[in-house]
Enzyme design. Sequence first.
Site, mmCIF file in Angstrom:
data_model
loop_
_atom_site.group_PDB
_atom_site.id
_atom_site.type_symbol
_atom_site.label_atom_id
_atom_site.label_comp_id
_atom_site.label_asym_id
_atom_site.label_seq_id
_atom_site.Cartn_x
_atom_site.Cartn_y
_atom_site.Cartn_z
ATOM 1 C CB THR A 68 -0.893 -0.008 1.262
ATOM 2 O OG1 THR A 68 -1.444 1.285 1.458
ATOM 3 C CG2 THR A 68 -0.094 -0.346 2.516
ATOM 4 C CG ASP A 69 -1.101 4.986 -1.052
ATOM 5 O OD1 ASP A 69 -1.689 4.320 -0.173
ATOM 6 O OD2 ASP A 69 -1.653 5.905 -1.692
ATOM 7 C CD GLU A 70 -3.566 3.312 4.085
ATOM 8 O OE1 GLU A 70 -3.526 3.251 5.318
ATOM 9 O OE2 GLU A 70 -4.604 3.104 3.412
ATOM 10 C CE1 TYR A 97 -3.205 -2.771 5.612
ATOM 11 C CE2 TYR A 97 -3.260 -0.410 5.132
ATOM 12 C CZ TYR A 97 -3.235 -1.728 4.695
ATOM 13 O OH TYR A 97 -3.238 -2.007 3.351
ATOM 14 C CE LYS A 153 0.298 -4.695 2.933
ATOM 15 N NZ LYS A 153 -0.069 -6.057 2.427
HETATM 16 P P1 NAD Z 1 -9.370 -7.596 2.269
HETATM 17 O O1 NAD Z 1 -9.391 -7.302 3.736
HETATM 18 O O2 NAD Z 1 -10.594 -7.373 1.469
HETATM 19 O O3 NAD Z 1 -8.951 -9.132 2.043
HETATM 20 C C1 NAD Z 1 -7.897 -9.709 2.733
HETATM 21 C C2 NAD Z 1 -7.991 -11.229 2.554
HETATM 22 O O4 NAD Z 1 -6.868 -11.813 3.228
HETATM 23 C C3 NAD Z 1 -9.243 -11.843 3.167
HETATM 24 O O5 NAD Z 1 -9.819 -12.762 2.265
HETATM 25 C C4 NAD Z 1 -8.732 -12.542 4.420
HETATM 26 O O6 NAD Z 1 -9.490 -13.688 4.781
HETATM 27 C C5 NAD Z 1 -7.321 -12.907 4.011
HETATM 28 N N1 NAD Z 1 -6.442 -13.073 5.165
HETATM 29 C C6 NAD Z 1 -6.282 -12.222 6.210
HETATM 30 N N2 NAD Z 1 -5.411 -12.753 7.106
HETATM 31 C C7 NAD Z 1 -5.020 -13.954 6.612
HETATM 32 C C8 NAD Z 1 -4.147 -14.974 7.064
HETATM 33 N N3 NAD Z 1 -3.519 -14.866 8.255
HETATM 34 N N4 NAD Z 1 -3.964 -16.066 6.297
HETATM 35 C C9 NAD Z 1 -4.610 -16.211 5.097
HETATM 36 N N5 NAD Z 1 -5.477 -15.273 4.632
HETATM 37 C C10 NAD Z 1 -5.673 -14.166 5.372
HETATM 38 O O7 NAD Z 1 -8.144 -6.787 1.701
HETATM 39 P P2 NAD Z 1 -7.959 -6.108 0.264
HETATM 40 O O8 NAD Z 1 -8.526 -4.755 0.306
HETATM 41 O O9 NAD Z 1 -8.384 -7.063 -0.758
HETATM 42 O O10 NAD Z 1 -6.369 -5.963 0.243
HETATM 43 C C11 NAD Z 1 -5.549 -7.004 -0.281
HETATM 44 C C12 NAD Z 1 -4.089 -6.587 -0.194
HETATM 45 O O11 NAD Z 1 -3.903 -5.382 -0.927
HETATM 46 C C13 NAD Z 1 -3.610 -6.305 1.229
HETATM 47 O O12 NAD Z 1 -2.294 -6.802 1.348
HETATM 48 C C14 NAD Z 1 -3.626 -4.784 1.326
HETATM 49 O O13 NAD Z 1 -2.646 -4.323 2.227
HETATM 50 C C15 NAD Z 1 -3.288 -4.403 -0.103
HETATM 51 N N6 NAD Z 1 -3.801 -3.095 -0.563
HETATM 52 C C16 NAD Z 1 -5.129 -2.794 -0.391
HETATM 53 C C17 NAD Z 1 -5.607 -1.571 -0.865
HETATM 54 C C18 NAD Z 1 -7.065 -1.202 -0.750
HETATM 55 O O14 NAD Z 1 -7.440 -0.071 -1.063
HETATM 56 N N7 NAD Z 1 -7.942 -2.101 -0.337
HETATM 57 C C19 NAD Z 1 -4.733 -0.670 -1.487
HETATM 58 C C20 NAD Z 1 -3.378 -1.031 -1.638
HETATM 59 C C21 NAD Z 1 -2.939 -2.249 -1.169
HETATM 60 P P1 TYD Z 2 -10.769 3.712 4.220
HETATM 61 O O1 TYD Z 2 -11.696 3.247 3.155
HETATM 62 O O2 TYD Z 2 -10.886 3.096 5.584
HETATM 63 O O3 TYD Z 2 -9.295 3.565 3.637
HETATM 64 P P2 TYD Z 2 -7.870 4.100 4.244
HETATM 65 O O4 TYD Z 2 -8.057 4.461 5.656
HETATM 66 O O5 TYD Z 2 -7.004 2.893 4.088
HETATM 67 O O6 TYD Z 2 -7.474 5.248 3.377
HETATM 68 O O7 TYD Z 2 -10.945 5.275 4.378
HETATM 69 C C1 TYD Z 2 -10.762 6.158 3.297
HETATM 70 C C2 TYD Z 2 -10.902 7.569 3.835
HETATM 71 O O8 TYD Z 2 -12.254 7.772 4.275
HETATM 72 C C3 TYD Z 2 -10.034 7.840 5.053
HETATM 73 O O9 TYD Z 2 -9.568 9.187 4.982
HETATM 74 C C4 TYD Z 2 -10.981 7.671 6.229
HETATM 75 C C5 TYD Z 2 -12.306 8.124 5.657
HETATM 76 N N1 TYD Z 2 -13.517 7.465 6.207
HETATM 77 C C6 TYD Z 2 -14.596 8.237 6.633
HETATM 78 O O10 TYD Z 2 -14.568 9.488 6.591
HETATM 79 N N2 TYD Z 2 -15.716 7.598 7.116
HETATM 80 C C7 TYD Z 2 -15.784 6.238 7.197
HETATM 81 O O11 TYD Z 2 -16.825 5.700 7.682
HETATM 82 C C8 TYD Z 2 -14.671 5.455 6.739
HETATM 83 C C9 TYD Z 2 -14.700 3.953 6.807
HETATM 84 C C10 TYD Z 2 -13.556 6.118 6.243
#
Ligand code: NAD
Ligand code: TYD
Length: 348
Positions: free
Chosen positions: A131-133, A156, A160
Site C-alpha cells: 500500500t501507499d500508506e 496497519y 505493511k
Molecule cells: P481484504 O481485507 O478485502 O482481504 C484480505 C484477505 O486476506 C481476506 O480474504 C482474508 O481472509 C485474508 N487473510 C487475512 N489474514 C489472513 C491470514 N492470516 N492467512 C490467510 N489469509 C488471510 O483486503 P484487500 O482490500 O483485498 O487488500 C488485499 C491486499 O492489498 C492487502 O495486502 C492490502 O494491504 C493491499 N492493498 C489494499 C488496498 C485497498 O485499497 N484495499 C490498497 C493497496 C494495497
Molecule cells: P478507508 O476506506 O478506511 O481507507 P484508508 O483508511 O485505508 O485510506 O478510508 C478512506 C478515507 O475515508 C479515510 O480518509 C478515512 C475516511 N472514512 C470516513 O470518513 N468515514 C468512514 O466511515 C470510513 C470507513 C472512512
Amino acid sequence: MKNLLVTGGCGFIGSNFIRYLFTEAEFNGAVVNVDKLTYAANPQSLADIERVFGARYRLYPLDICDRDKLAQLFAETQIDAVCHFAAESHVDRSIAWPDDFIQANIIGTYNLLEISRQTKGQVELFHHVSTDEVFGSLGREGYFTEETPYRPNSPYSASKAASDHIVRAYFKTYGLPVTISNCSNNYGPYQFPEKLIPLMIINALEGKPLPVYGDGKNVRDWLYVRDHCAAIWRIMRNGRRGETYNIGGRSEMENITVVEMIAGLVDELAGSRSKPRRELITYVTDRPGHDRRYAIDSTKIETELGWKPEESFASGLQKTVEWYLSNAAWVNSVRTGEYQEWIRRHYG
Ligand code: NAD
Ligand code: TYD
C-alpha cells in the site's frame, strides 16, 4: 508462471485479481487460493469462477501464520509463483486490534517468504501487494515516488511497511525473485462495506447516516480495482525483479467530495427519497493519527511497463454504484452475516 499461489484470494482485491486472470488476462495456468476466511473473506465472490474454471481453481482455507500447513501445501503442490494479497487491511480495526495485523501481515509474510526460499528455485516470483500508506502522510504538495522514505503512521501501515522490508531483504540476501507494488486506495465490486466507498453506497441505499471523519478534507488517490489487477499482472510478467512499483490513479479526491458524489449517484440510480441523500452526511469524530493526504506518482510503471488506468474516478464510481445496486444478493449476504454462516457450513 503456470501454477499461481494467490493468498487472500477471497478478499476484495484478491478475488478481483483471480477473476481478472481467468476472464481477461492471457493466463492459462491454475490458481491455488490460500485464505484464512476471516470476516473480510467471501468465497461466494468467486462462485461463478469456481463453476466455470473449477478444474484450474482451488481454495485452501489456511492461515498463512500456520507455517507447517503452508509448508505441506508447498510440498504437495507445484507452485511456480506467489501473488501475496493476504493481510488484515482496515486501518480502523488496526487501531482497535493491532495484534491481528502484526501476526498476519508480518509473520504471515515472513512464513511465505521462508517457505518460498526453501523451494530452492521452484518459486520463480514472489509478488508482494502493498500500500501507499507505508509512506505516511503528504501535505498539500508532492507525491509518493518509489524513493519516498517510509514513515507509516497506523498499526496497519506499519505492519505493511515491515512486510515490504522483509520481502526486499529476501531479494537482497537470498536472491529470491521478488517484486513489490505499493498502490493507492482501491474501490470497485466485492469490497467489504467497512471501507469508505461501499459503506457509503450501502448506507445511502438504506437511508442511514453517512459518517464522515473529521472535516472530510482528507485526500485519497482512488484507483478502480480492475486497473490495480492489470498493473499487478503486468509487473508479475514484465517487472524487473527486486524492484518496487507505485500504482495510482492520479485521482485525488477529498473524502467529502467522494461521499457527495456517491449520494448523488444513488439518488440518480436507485430512485429518489423524499430528501436528497447528501442530507444523510454526518460529520463524526476523526480517526486517531488520520493521514491527511495520499497521492501516487506512477511514472515508473507507466513509462517502464506501459501501464495506465483505464477508468476515471467518475466512470469507475458509476460502475461501482451500479454493481452494488445490481448485486443485492451479495450485499445482503454480507450485511446480514449470512456469508459467514455459509463459510461455517462449507469449511467448518
Ligand atoms: P481484504 O481485507 O478485502 O482481504 C484480505 C484477505 O486476506 C481476506 O480474504 C482474508 O481472509 C485474508 N487473510 C487475512 N489474514 C489472513 C491470514 N492470516 N492467512 C490467510 N489469509 C488471510 O483486503 P484487500 O482490500 O483485498 O487488500 C488485499 C491486499 O492489498 C492487502 O495486502 C492490502 O494491504 C493491499 N492493498 C489494499 C488496498 C485497498 O485499497 N484495499 C490498497 C493497496 C494495497
Ligand atoms: P478507508 O476506506 O478506511 O481507507 P484508508 O483508511 O485505508 O485510506 O478510508 C478512506 C478515507 O475515508 C479515510 O480518509 C478515512 C475516511 N472514512 C470516513 O470518513 N468515514 C468512514 O466511515 C470510513 C470507513 C472512512
